[in-house]
Design a protein around this motif. Sequence first.
Motif, PDB file in Angstrom:
ATOM      1  N   VAL A  18      41.550  37.511  71.339  1.00 32.22           N
ATOM      2  CA  VAL A  18      40.216  36.671  71.431  1.00 32.22           C
ATOM      3  C   VAL A  18      40.551  36.189  69.898  1.00 32.22           C
ATOM      4  O   VAL A  18      40.924  34.488  70.089  1.00 32.22           O
ATOM      5  CB  VAL A  18      38.902  36.449  71.495  1.00 32.22           C
ATOM      6  CG1 VAL A  18      38.435  35.465  71.173  1.00 32.22           C
ATOM      7  CG2 VAL A  18      38.615  37.350  72.928  1.00 32.22           C
ATOM      8  N   PHE A  19      41.009  37.047  69.056  1.00 33.11           N
ATOM      9  CA  PHE A  19      40.792  36.058  67.952  1.00 33.11           C
ATOM     10  C   PHE A  19      42.049  35.819  67.243  1.00 33.11           C
ATOM     11  O   PHE A  19      41.623  34.228  66.877  1.00 33.11           O
ATOM     12  CB  PHE A  19      40.403  36.993  66.453  1.00 33.11           C
ATOM     13  CG  PHE A  19      39.773  36.830  65.612  1.00 33.11           C
ATOM     14  CD1 PHE A  19      38.900  35.786  64.933  1.00 33.11           C
ATOM     15  CD2 PHE A  19      41.381  36.757  64.130  1.00 33.11           C
ATOM     16  CE1 PHE A  19      38.305  35.314  63.720  1.00 33.11           C
ATOM     17  CE2 PHE A  19      40.567  36.216  63.243  1.00 33.11           C
ATOM     18  CZ  PHE A  19      39.486  35.895  62.577  1.00 33.11           C
ATOM     19  N   PRO A  20      43.380  35.468  67.299  1.00 33.71           N
ATOM     20  CA  PRO A  20      44.292  34.780  67.342  1.00 33.71           C
ATOM     21  C   PRO A  20      44.094  33.528  67.977  1.00 33.71           C
ATOM     22  O   PRO A  20      44.972  32.965  67.919  1.00 33.71           O
ATOM     23  CB  PRO A  20      45.182  35.911  67.685  1.00 33.71           C
ATOM     24  CG  PRO A  20      45.058  37.403  67.914  1.00 33.71           C
ATOM     25  CD  PRO A  20      43.490  37.730  68.384  1.00 33.71           C
ATOM     26  N   ASP A  21      43.749  33.593  69.685  1.00 30.55           N
ATOM     27  CA  ASP A  21      43.355  32.300  70.493  1.00 30.55           C
ATOM     28  C   ASP A  21      42.172  31.288  68.902  1.00 30.55           C
ATOM     29  O   ASP A  21      42.660  29.971  69.905  1.00 30.55           O
ATOM     30  CB  ASP A  21      43.453  32.714  71.566  1.00 30.55           C
ATOM     31  CG  ASP A  21      44.742  33.973  71.722  1.00 30.55           C
ATOM     32  OD1 ASP A  21      45.314  33.407  71.293  1.00 30.55           O
ATOM     33  OD2 ASP A  21      44.085  34.091  73.138  1.00 30.55           O
ATOM     34  N   VAL A  22      41.934  31.311  68.844  1.00 29.81           N
ATOM     35  CA  VAL A  22      40.961  30.581  67.722  1.00 29.81           C
ATOM     36  C   VAL A  22      41.794  29.581  67.383  1.00 29.81           C
ATOM     37  O   VAL A  22      41.647  30.095  66.301  1.00 29.81           O
ATOM     38  CB  VAL A  22      40.056  31.209  67.500  1.00 29.81           C
ATOM     39  CG1 VAL A  22      39.185  30.231  66.638  1.00 29.81           C
ATOM     40  CG2 VAL A  22      39.365  32.239  67.598  1.00 29.81           C
ATOM     41  N   PRO A  23      41.709  28.286  67.622  1.00 29.82           N
ATOM     42  CA  PRO A  23      42.396  27.163  66.670  1.00 29.82           C
ATOM     43  C   PRO A  23      41.795  27.279  65.783  1.00 29.82           C
ATOM     44  O   PRO A  23      41.066  27.251  65.433  1.00 29.82           O
ATOM     45  CB  PRO A  23      42.159  26.316  67.718  1.00 29.82           C
ATOM     46  CG  PRO A  23      41.597  26.645  68.854  1.00 29.82           C
ATOM     47  CD  PRO A  23      41.000  27.509  68.922  1.00 29.82           C
ATOM     48  N   SER A  24      43.013  26.828  64.941  1.00 29.44           N
ATOM     49  CA  SER A  24      42.640  27.069  63.389  1.00 29.44           C
ATOM     50  C   SER A  24      40.927  25.820  62.871  1.00 29.44           C
ATOM     51  O   SER A  24      40.406  25.789  61.584  1.00 29.44           O
ATOM     52  CB  SER A  24      43.858  27.081  62.467  1.00 29.44           C
ATOM     53  OG  SER A  24      44.939  25.336  62.845  1.00 29.44           O
ATOM     54  N   THR A  25      41.569  24.977  63.738  1.00 26.84           N
ATOM     55  CA  THR A  25      41.003  23.428  63.313  1.00 26.84           C
ATOM     56  C   THR A  25      39.466  23.703  64.156  1.00 26.84           C
ATOM     57  O   THR A  25      38.592  22.659  63.893  1.00 26.84           O
ATOM     58  CB  THR A  25      41.221  22.256  64.077  1.00 26.84           C
ATOM     59  OG1 THR A  25      41.656  22.935  65.981  1.00 26.84           O
ATOM     60  CG2 THR A  25      43.130  21.902  63.947  1.00 26.84           C
ATOM     61  N   THR A  26      39.278  24.616  65.115  1.00 26.61           N
ATOM     62  CA  THR A  26      37.645  25.105  65.602  1.00 26.61           C
ATOM     63  C   THR A  26      37.037  26.287  64.371  1.00 26.61           C
ATOM     64  O   THR A  26      36.143  26.057  64.566  1.00 26.61           O
ATOM     65  CB  THR A  26      38.197  25.977  67.410  1.00 26.61           C
ATOM     66  OG1 THR A  26      38.706  24.495  68.027  1.00 26.61           O
ATOM     67  CG2 THR A  26      36.912  26.219  67.806  1.00 26.61           C
ATOM     68  N   LEU A  27      37.697  26.928  63.827  1.00 26.70           N
ATOM     69  CA  LEU A  27      37.169  27.916  63.010  1.00 26.70           C
ATOM     70  C   LEU A  27      37.126  27.249  62.046  1.00 26.70           C
ATOM     71  O   LEU A  27      38.113  27.777  61.152  1.00 26.70           O
ATOM     72  CB  LEU A  27      37.518  29.625  63.518  1.00 26.70           C
ATOM     73  CG  LEU A  27      36.526  30.809  63.117  1.00 26.70           C
ATOM     74  CD1 LEU A  27      35.225  30.736  63.473  1.00 26.70           C
ATOM     75  CD2 LEU A  27      37.806  32.144  62.872  1.00 26.70           C
ATOM     76  N   THR A  28      36.362  27.248  60.953  1.00 23.78           N
ATOM     77  CA  THR A  28      36.059  26.724  59.323  1.00 23.78           C
ATOM     78  C   THR A  28      35.645  27.930  58.897  1.00 23.78           C
ATOM     79  O   THR A  28      35.234  29.133  59.250  1.00 23.78           O
ATOM     80  CB  THR A  28      35.247  25.545  59.225  1.00 23.78           C
ATOM     81  OG1 THR A  28      34.019  26.329  59.899  1.00 23.78           O
ATOM     82  CG2 THR A  28      35.868  25.216  60.107  1.00 23.78           C
ATOM     83  N   GLU A  29      36.175  27.790  57.665  1.00 23.29           N
ATOM     84  CA  GLU A  29      35.777  29.274  56.612  1.00 23.29           C
ATOM     85  C   GLU A  29      33.830  28.604  56.743  1.00 23.29           C
ATOM     86  O   GLU A  29      33.239  30.035  56.810  1.00 23.29           O
ATOM     87  CB  GLU A  29      35.710  28.276  55.491  1.00 23.29           C
ATOM     88  CG  GLU A  29      35.746  29.967  54.585  1.00 23.29           C
ATOM     89  CD  GLU A  29      36.017  29.337  53.229  1.00 23.29           C
ATOM     90  OE1 GLU A  29      35.601  30.636  51.565  1.00 23.29           O
ATOM     91  OE2 GLU A  29      36.675  29.036  52.979  1.00 23.29           O
ATOM     92  N   ASP A  30      33.437  28.257  56.973  1.00 28.48           N
ATOM     93  CA  ASP A  30      31.760  28.198  56.968  1.00 28.48           C
ATOM     94  C   ASP A  30      31.063  28.878  58.080  1.00 28.48           C
ATOM     95  O   ASP A  30      30.655  29.877  57.738  1.00 28.48           O
ATOM     96  CB  ASP A  30      31.101  26.861  57.328  1.00 28.48           C
ATOM     97  CG  ASP A  30      31.126  26.108  56.103  1.00 28.48           C
ATOM     98  OD1 ASP A  30      31.265  26.911  54.627  1.00 28.48           O
ATOM     99  OD2 ASP A  30      31.202  24.861  55.241  1.00 28.48           O
ATOM    100  N   ASP A  31      32.078  29.114  59.643  1.00 33.57           N
ATOM    101  CA  ASP A  31      31.949  29.779  60.882  1.00 33.57           C
ATOM    102  C   ASP A  31      32.502  30.644  60.636  1.00 33.57           C
ATOM    103  O   ASP A  31      31.336  31.855  60.748  1.00 33.57           O
ATOM    104  CB  ASP A  31      32.021  29.211  61.467  1.00 33.57           C
ATOM    105  CG  ASP A  31      32.507  27.627  61.880  1.00 33.57           C
ATOM    106  OD1 ASP A  31      31.034  27.308  62.176  1.00 33.57           O
ATOM    107  OD2 ASP A  31      33.245  27.211  62.964  1.00 33.57           O
TER     108      ASP A  31
END
Length: 95
Positions: A18-31
């Motif tokens: 799951v983790f590698p599939d999280v788009p970088s534009t979706t998961l922010t540093e704040d998240d």
Amino acid sequence: MVLDAYRRQLEAAGLEVVFPDVPSTTLTEDDLLLMCNSSRSPRVLALVGQSERWRSRPAVRLALVRNLRTPLSLAVSLLPGLLEDDLSELTQLRH
């Protein structure tokens, strides 16, 4: 909220998938900081700490070290990368 859905997936499903599939534009540093500060899953914390993308960020390193559920070997490996002020603050924490 997108983060809640990913958090549930990370903790309940195959983290490695799951983790590698999280788009970088979706998961922010704040998240990610929210996740690091609230996660009770050592597997999730270890996965974050193994990512060069995230472990290179000072706030993420500090959040991982502060979380008592972070695997000890990972937390210790992150200590040399912390700022002096952060290390001083850590010595003052009482859990």
